[in-house]
Design a protein around this motif. Structure first.
Motif, PDB file in Angstrom:
ATOM      1  N   ARG A  90       6.553   7.225   9.139  1.00  0.00           N
ATOM      2  CA  ARG A  90       7.407   6.577   8.348  1.00  0.00           C
ATOM      3  C   ARG A  90       8.839   6.805   7.871  1.00  0.00           C
ATOM      4  O   ARG A  90       9.371   6.345   7.801  1.00  0.00           O
ATOM      5  CB  ARG A  90       6.681   7.923   6.868  1.00  0.00           C
ATOM      6  CG  ARG A  90       6.722   7.699   4.963  1.00  0.00           C
ATOM      7  CD  ARG A  90       6.604   8.294   4.307  1.00  0.00           C
ATOM      8  NE  ARG A  90       6.981   7.963   3.095  1.00  0.00           N
ATOM      9  CZ  ARG A  90       7.729   8.969   2.406  1.00  0.00           C
ATOM     10  NH1 ARG A  90       8.564   9.875   2.866  1.00  0.00           N
ATOM     11  NH2 ARG A  90       8.654   7.991   2.143  1.00  0.00           N
TER      12      ARG A  90
ATOM     13  N   GLU B  78       2.711   4.634   3.332  1.00  0.00           N
ATOM     14  CA  GLU B  78       2.242   4.807   3.925  1.00  0.00           C
ATOM     15  C   GLU B  78       1.139   4.702   4.954  1.00  0.00           C
ATOM     16  O   GLU B  78       0.396   3.482   4.551  1.00  0.00           O
ATOM     17  CB  GLU B  78       1.091   6.312   3.158  1.00  0.00           C
ATOM     18  CG  GLU B  78       0.544   5.265   2.256  1.00  0.00           C
ATOM     19  CD  GLU B  78      -0.168   6.154   1.235  1.00  0.00           C
ATOM     20  OE1 GLU B  78      -1.193   6.127   0.957  1.00  0.00           O
ATOM     21  OE2 GLU B  78       0.545   7.621   0.689  1.00  0.00           O
TER      22      GLU B  78
ATOM     23  N   TRP C 261       1.767   2.821   8.196  1.00  0.00           N
ATOM     24  CA  TRP C 261       2.506   2.107   7.826  1.00  0.00           C
ATOM     25  C   TRP C 261       2.549   1.833   9.812  1.00  0.00           C
ATOM     26  O   TRP C 261       1.816   2.366   9.924  1.00  0.00           O
ATOM     27  CB  TRP C 261       4.525   2.111   8.666  1.00  0.00           C
ATOM     28  CG  TRP C 261       4.972   2.203   7.415  1.00  0.00           C
ATOM     29  CD1 TRP C 261       5.066   3.385   6.422  1.00  0.00           C
ATOM     30  CD2 TRP C 261       5.407   1.440   6.614  1.00  0.00           C
ATOM     31  NE1 TRP C 261       5.775   3.139   5.393  1.00  0.00           N
ATOM     32  CE2 TRP C 261       6.001   1.815   5.447  1.00  0.00           C
ATOM     33  CE3 TRP C 261       5.533  -0.231   6.447  1.00  0.00           C
ATOM     34  CZ2 TRP C 261       6.812   1.118   4.489  1.00  0.00           C
ATOM     35  CZ3 TRP C 261       5.941  -0.746   5.480  1.00  0.00           C
ATOM     36  CH2 TRP C 261       6.898  -0.564   4.124  1.00  0.00           C
TER      37      TRP C 261
END
Length: 400
Positions: free
Chosen positions: A243, A265, A267
């Motif tokens: 993040r 979130e 990612w």
């Protein structure tokens, strides 16, 4: 009944299976993964995609989970100012005959999969990775990596940007690496403050970056996709991204866009790739479709839409085809589709470099140009793309 093989069980492959089966063929779909499923996040569907889905008989199934957006918003990502917006409400729908919508990829995939499962003429074969093919005057033989052999009158390569079928047919090497990295996150809508739950597809444009977000999953999720022009040279697909790393990629991003970005979130990152348009997607009894034929960057939001169009055209031009005239029908499919798909490939590239990522004076000039456009002007600019419902009725498509 002519038997046609399809390499690839993604959106394009399943759409093609439905189209071919409903136009009189028996179809076997060879999928390299051990299950038929679609991973990924959000996807945008223009009216042309719904025209295709309706022809395939699955339009209503997709509409059930779609979010029908009110506007495409173009924002200055550093100042936070709205530059322009193309309204997608009744006037747009009247003009183009269908809505603009966003869906989770799975909500597009599942109706296609259900349609295939409901057709006796479609056989779905998982865990069947195509290694090579051979063709003769009468048919095609496909060999899988585990030693199985499949025979058909034709083979459709719908096996993606790194298509095995394309590699054998064209031998044109690896895809072109764009130098752009995209980070994606999908979060539950309850984590999004109500004042940020916009029913729009919103794009924030900054210097060498842009950020797109919209609601998907019938309103249950927010899809975030943020792209950085960072000169990446090595392909990456779905790698986890921290993040803090993602947030650090976008210095100078405006306050509201930053709030949305910070919601992300889990990612994952991809380095975007495409290919140059090519004039020929067919070789005898073998043809390419979707990303195997014309992979494009995401910036025109047309990759899946063009694959769906391909599927409709291929099914309709091969209707009533016999084994001895399939070659000519595949060549006709190629001729009908190559100009439109190739144009879309190049437009998508230009949008990234000229529209989304400029800085300084070039960004100001872009904002001035976009803000001067009326709704009518905007509709005119996209009419060739969003308004196409002709498909096989002409060689160039176009609104009618």
């Amino acid at each position: 009944m002519t038997h046609i093989l399809i390499a690839g069980g993604g959106i394009g492959g399943l759409a093609t299976a439905v189209s071919l089966a409903r136009n009189g063929h028996r179809v076997t779909v060879l999928e390299r993964r051990d299950t038929f499923a679609e991973i990924g996040a959000g996807i945008q569907l223009g009216p042309n995609a719904f025209h295709a889905l309706d022809r395939l008989g699955v339009g209503e199934g997709v509409r059930e989970q779609a979010v029908f957006t009110d506007e495409l918003c173009f924002m200055d990502g550093t100042t936070g100012e709205k530059v322009a917006g193309m309204e997608l409400t009744q006037a747009y729908r009247d003009r183009f005959g269908n809505p603009y919508a966003v869906v989770h990829r799975g909500d597009l995939y599942q109706p296609l999969l259900s349609a295939c499962q409901g057709l006796d003429a479609v056989e779905l074969v998982p865990d069947a990775s195509v290694e090579r093919y051979e063709q003769s005057a009468t048919g095609v033989t496909v060999h899988t990596t585990d030693g199985r052999v499949f025979h058909g009158a034709a083979l459709i390569g719908a096996d993606g940007i790194r298509s095995t079928v394309r590699a054998q047919m064209l031998g044109d090497g690896e895809p072109r690496v764009s130098g752009h990295t995209i980070y994606r996150s999908v979060i539950p809508i309850e984590k999004v403050p109500e004042e940020l739950r916009w029913n729009t597809v919103t794009l924030w444009a900054g210097p060498k970056w842009h950020f797109v977000h919209y609601i998907i999953g019938g309103g249950r999720y927010l899809n975030l996709a943020v792209t950085r022009d960072n000169g990446a040279t090595v392909p990456v697909a779905g790698r986890e991204a921290e993040r803090d790393h993602v947030l650090d990629q976008f210095p100078g991003i405006g306050t509201t866009a930053r709030r949305l970005l910070e919601l992300g979130e889990g990612w994952r990152e991809w380095v975007l790739c495409d290919r140059d348009p090519v004039p020929a997607w067919t070789e005898g009894r073998v043809a390419l479709l979707g990303d195997a034929a014309h992979p494009m960057l995401q910036y025109a939001a047309q990759g899946a839409c063009q694959a769906l169009e391909d599927a409709v055209v291929l099914g309709e031009v091969t209707e009533t085809a016999r084994e001895d005239d399939l070659v000519q029908r595949l060549e006709k499919y190629n001729a009908l589709r190559r100009e439109r798909a190739g144009r879309t490939q190049l437009i998508a590239r230009r949008m990234g470099s000229e529209l989304y990522h400029p800085a300084g004076e070039r960004a100001k000039e872009r904002n001035t140009m976009l803000s001067a456009l009326s709704q009518r002007d905007m509709y005119e600019k996209v009419s060739w793309l969003h308004g196409d419902r002709a498909f096989t009725d002409s060689g160039t498509g176009g609104e009618r």
